[in-house]
Design a protein around this motif. Sequence first.
Motif, mmCIF file in Angstrom:
data_model
loop_
_atom_site.group_PDB
_atom_site.id
_atom_site.type_symbol
_atom_site.label_atom_id
_atom_site.label_comp_id
_atom_site.label_asym_id
_atom_site.label_seq_id
_atom_site.Cartn_x
_atom_site.Cartn_y
_atom_site.Cartn_z
ATOM 1 N N GLN A 59 -27.480 -30.388 36.334
ATOM 2 C CA GLN A 59 -27.370 -30.677 34.902
ATOM 3 C C GLN A 59 -26.829 -32.091 34.645
ATOM 4 O OE1 GLN A 59 -28.037 -28.417 32.134
ATOM 5 N NE2 GLN A 59 -29.149 -27.449 33.799
ATOM 6 N N THR A 60 -26.119 -32.639 35.617
ATOM 7 C CA THR A 60 -25.512 -33.965 35.464
ATOM 8 C C THR A 60 -26.461 -35.088 35.849
ATOM 9 O OG1 THR A 60 -24.632 -34.090 37.712
ATOM 10 C CG2 THR A 60 -23.255 -32.981 36.052
ATOM 11 N N SER A 107 -20.270 -38.752 29.950
ATOM 12 C CA SER A 107 -20.540 -37.429 29.400
ATOM 13 C C SER A 107 -22.002 -37.065 29.623
ATOM 14 C CB SER A 107 -20.222 -37.440 27.905
ATOM 15 O OG SER A 107 -20.341 -36.157 27.367
ATOM 16 N N CYS A 108 -22.250 -35.779 29.828
ATOM 17 C CA CYS A 108 -23.623 -35.307 29.951
ATOM 18 C C CYS A 108 -23.726 -33.920 29.307
ATOM 19 C CB CYS A 108 -24.088 -35.278 31.403
ATOM 20 S SG CYS A 108 -23.018 -34.397 32.520
ATOM 21 N N ASN A 109 -24.929 -33.623 28.859
ATOM 22 C CA ASN A 109 -25.169 -32.316 28.242
ATOM 23 C C ASN A 109 -25.352 -31.285 29.336
ATOM 24 O OD1 ASN A 109 -27.117 -30.111 27.167
ATOM 25 N ND2 ASN A 109 -26.150 -31.021 25.377
ATOM 26 N N GLY A 112 -27.557 -27.405 27.609
ATOM 27 C CA GLY A 112 -27.904 -27.486 26.192
ATOM 28 C C GLY A 112 -26.818 -26.982 25.270
ATOM 29 N N GLN A 113 -25.598 -26.777 25.795
ATOM 30 C CA GLN A 113 -24.519 -26.195 25.002
ATOM 31 C C GLN A 113 -23.255 -27.037 24.960
ATOM 32 O OE1 GLN A 113 -23.737 -22.335 26.615
ATOM 33 N NE2 GLN A 113 -25.680 -21.475 25.952
ATOM 34 N N GLU A 115 -20.943 -30.731 26.051
ATOM 35 C CA GLU A 115 -20.865 -32.120 26.495
ATOM 36 C C GLU A 115 -19.652 -32.210 27.391
ATOM 37 O OE1 GLU A 115 -22.852 -34.881 25.961
ATOM 38 O OE2 GLU A 115 -24.267 -33.502 25.031
ATOM 39 N N TRP A 116 -19.896 -32.420 28.675
ATOM 40 C CA TRP A 116 -18.816 -32.490 29.653
ATOM 41 C C TRP A 116 -18.857 -33.832 30.365
ATOM 42 C CZ3 TRP A 116 -19.729 -27.340 32.794
ATOM 43 C CH2 TRP A 116 -19.340 -26.247 32.019
#
Length: 169
Positions: A59-60, A107-109, A112-113, A115-116
């Motif tokens: 995801q990153t 930060s990355c999504n 789809g829920q 932002e980390w």
Amino acid sequence: MFLTIDGFVKAWEFESTSTQKMLDVLTDESLKQSVKPNDRTLGGIAWHIVTALQGIMGQTGLTFDAPSHHASVPTTANEIADTYRQASQSLIKAIKTQWTDETLTESCNMFGQFEWAKGFSLSILINHQIHHRGQMTILMRQANLIVPGVYGPAKEEWSQMGMEAPAIL
């Protein structure tokens, strides 16, 4: 949240070694152990730990060699343990070559829920493994496997240290 690659690598070395110790104890027969029918099996949880490396870190935008969360659960304990070993090493290599300490604050999504920050995603990855290792210990005991100590000796390890295990209360 990790702020340095080195900080993560040191934590990962301990936690992934702990996970590997547990995976190395599994037997082919134990993979079928579950709390009740239609629950995740010990093999399913172990494989989830393996595939979550790609499932979370993919995801990153990090690219490395690890099975996707869609990959079928192997039928042998050795394949699960060996795949984790390889994927864990690939993860570390990718982080060291694709990211910098500064990258960890980006930060990355996620899914789809959320932002980390990438450094926070690394913390979640470790916590996720710890959570599922706890689940595995129960199923391992039910499958009559000896659970290795992680943050201290397991009950079977006390005698190897020449000590009596603490009383169970």
